[in-house]
Write a protein that holds these residues in place. Sequence first.
Motif: not given
Length: 284
Positions: A256-275
């Motif tokens: 659960a910890l590993g999945d949470a961290a990788t999903e968060y990383t993915f969302q942060q990169i996507k948010r970078r593009g949106e911004t």
Amino acid sequence: MSFGQGGPQWGPSGTSGNGGAPDWAALAEASEARARKKRWMLIGGAVVATLAVGSAVAWGIVSANKSGNDGNKSADQLPSSADIPSAEKTKEPSFAPTSAPPPLDPNDFIDSAAKDTAPLSADTLFPGKTLTVGGTVYKKGATSSTQDCKSVGTKSVVTVLAKNDCTRVIRATYFKGGDAVTVGVAVFGTKAQAARAKSQYSDGGIVALPGSGVPAFCRTSVCRQTVNSVGRYTYFSTSGNTDGTNATKQDSALFALGDAATEYTFQQIKRRGETQASAAATAG
């Protein structure tokens, strides 16, 4: 000559029988009668003429009232609004047809270094001191950023990063209890390079980052390792137990910890593009 007795006598022709002298009284009476008759004729003609004029005027008024006076009509007798002439309308200004430009695609800004120009660091990718997912709070440990890509991976991973011209690796560690995970984001110039790095990966992983309350982990023990990519970024994860024991598939909290961290990383990169897409659209 004798005239006899009895006074003058008038015959049918208006003469008296008294030797033919006119009867003045009768003549006067007759003349008066004729005058009266003439006067009555003149008066009668005048009355007829006056009546005629009066009739024409009255007819004209009636005709005018009949043809033009709608003020006394009921609402259902009045002309409809479509029949009422309207004032000349002012023409509305006309404009050439336009179409809104298509929205900017956030992926365009994270697919290549040419457009992905926003500041990039461990603080921009992994801000804050904690990560909360589904009510579970994970603490953030140490972070790092280096352009020496070969220093942060196992041998097989370092080969993949070098082959695709890795320019930087940014790492962050999250932990809870005896479980910890390090996420490593490898940065490339293009999306194609990042995708190749993912496809060429076979085994090994990013070196776990200790510090800030987390002891060294995944040095000699079995750990869970993953890889994925989005845009010009390939992100790796290394999850393990901080007590040095091997991770197993039954360790649900570690997964659960590993999945949470990788999903968060993915969302942060996507948010970078949106911004960046939003900022570009606002700038026009």
